[in-house]
Scaffold this active site. Sequence first.
Site, short mmCIF file in Angstrom:
data_model
loop_
_atom_site.label_atom_id
_atom_site.label_comp_id
_atom_site.label_asym_id
_atom_site.label_seq_id
_atom_site.Cartn_x
_atom_site.Cartn_y
_atom_site.Cartn_z
N ASP A 176 35.71 29.46 40.20
CA ASP A 176 37.16 29.42 40.45
C ASP A 176 37.47 29.07 41.90
O ASP A 176 38.32 28.22 42.18
CB ASP A 176 37.80 30.78 40.10
CG ASP A 176 37.63 31.13 38.64
OD1 ASP A 176 37.15 30.28 37.86
OD2 ASP A 176 37.97 32.27 38.27
N SER B 74 44.87 32.45 39.15
CA SER B 74 45.83 32.69 40.24
C SER B 74 45.18 33.49 41.37
O SER B 74 45.52 33.31 42.54
CB SER B 74 47.06 33.41 39.71
OG SER B 74 46.70 34.60 39.04
N SER B 75 44.23 34.37 41.03
CA SER B 75 43.61 35.21 42.07
C SER B 75 42.79 34.36 43.03
O SER B 75 42.89 34.52 44.25
CB SER B 75 42.75 36.31 41.44
OG SER B 75 41.79 35.75 40.57
N GLU C 50 36.53 38.76 46.37
CA GLU C 50 36.86 39.25 45.03
C GLU C 50 35.78 40.19 44.50
O GLU C 50 36.07 41.22 43.90
CB GLU C 50 37.08 38.07 44.07
CG GLU C 50 37.61 38.51 42.74
CD GLU C 50 38.51 37.49 42.05
OE1 GLU C 50 38.79 37.68 40.86
OE2 GLU C 50 38.96 36.52 42.69
N ASP D 136 28.48 30.47 33.72
CA ASP D 136 28.44 30.65 35.17
C ASP D 136 27.55 31.82 35.58
O ASP D 136 26.71 31.70 36.46
CB ASP D 136 29.85 30.77 35.76
CG ASP D 136 30.68 31.91 35.18
OD1 ASP D 136 30.30 32.47 34.11
OD2 ASP D 136 31.72 32.25 35.78
N GLY E 171 47.66 36.16 34.66
CA GLY E 171 46.94 36.65 33.49
C GLY E 171 46.67 35.61 32.43
O GLY E 171 46.31 35.94 31.30
N TYR F 32 33.05 41.38 28.00
CA TYR F 32 32.40 40.53 29.01
C TYR F 32 31.14 41.23 29.51
O TYR F 32 30.06 40.63 29.61
CB TYR F 32 33.39 40.29 30.15
CG TYR F 32 32.86 39.57 31.37
CD1 TYR F 32 32.83 38.18 31.43
CD2 TYR F 32 32.40 40.28 32.48
CE1 TYR F 32 32.36 37.51 32.56
CE2 TYR F 32 31.93 39.63 33.61
CZ TYR F 32 31.92 38.25 33.64
OH TYR F 32 31.44 37.60 34.76
N GLY G 126 44.45 33.11 32.73
CA GLY G 126 43.12 32.54 32.84
C GLY G 126 43.10 31.24 33.62
O GLY G 126 42.15 30.47 33.53
#
Length: 390
Positions: free
Chosen positions: A177, A132-133, A165, A42, A127, A226, A129
């Site tokens: 997402d 949820s956010s 975000e 992404d 948490g 990351y 993956g």
Amino acid sequence: MGSSVEERARALADEFRGRFGREPEVVVRAPGRVELIGGHTDYNEGFVMPAAIDRDVLMAGAVAQGDTVRVWSVNFGEMSEILLTDIRRVEEASWSNYIRGVLDQFHRAGRVTPPMELVVEGNIPLGSGLSSSAALEVATACLILKLTDGDMDGREMALLCQRAENEFVGVNCGIMDQFISVLGQAGKTMFLDCRTLDHQFANLPRGTRIVVADSKKPRTLAGSEYNVRRAQCEEAVSILRKHINGIRALRDVSVEDLERHGGKLPDVVRKRARHVVHENERVLQALRALNAGDETEFGNLLNQSHASARDLYEISCDEMNWLQEAAVSVPGCLGSRLMGGGFGGCTVSVVRDEAVDEFRAVVSERYARQTGIEPEISVLNASDGAGQVF
């Protein structure tokens, strides 16, 4: 709370009445997601293949008086108050920052954000993956639009939630997402071009379920590693740009380009680039396989994606490898791979309906034998994107 969306929505409306002494005007839902294939493509402006899932965030709300949004979280058992004239990040009730970020973006876009009373509840494991956010952000945007008779197309809503975000919460996530949470379709996976936002849907293999196995291993390295991987991808592009005209991201590098010029990259950077370039190709192949009804090829691509994440991108760990190996040992499992950032978290597998019970038993037993930990296994369906429940 009850298991179906409708039962949970009724329970949430009861909670709203008990908390605020009146009826909610609307209840909305926004789903979490799985990433079926397309790991770490992404942010390289490449291709991904997510599916929205039947785990979601529900939000009940009504317009209120004053200049404050009051939101009660059922999951955290706490209230957060947000002053609309001074929206700022908070350390306590940090879950509310995703809601605050969306309110802030609506305000910046010159859109109406009335004072509101809200109650929120979700059944997406935190948490894990499963995003949820993003679901919380999308539910907030959806609810504001319903309460204000506002209109916003799905792409615009996803981009607004992503900005919330990135800019407000401070997490540098890609668009996947939020995009799939807004636009998902039941029974289907989405092919998404992260650069152009062009997308199309493909049916998942008939008679299969999406099964997520949570390793219970905290992803302590995921954040720092990351950033390292992103930097390595950027280094690959800056070197390859001298040899390949017009490239802006690894998305622009073909498998043939990499064969020809990969030797000019430092060893570790070449490995990272190889994963991304081949993973983009695998996502395209996965779309072709699904459209052709070739479920065996689709499953093989998931397994190849895991091997590449393990060996070339080096974001796996023993726990993820054990889960994946246990998964593919079950005859009814089409394919399995680690999902998300890596270094822990979950695997995602596509499993035939009739093999789900065996899958659950085999994976649990083998993983527990290796680690002493019982994995949490969720059997999911691809669901529709965000919308009003009632």
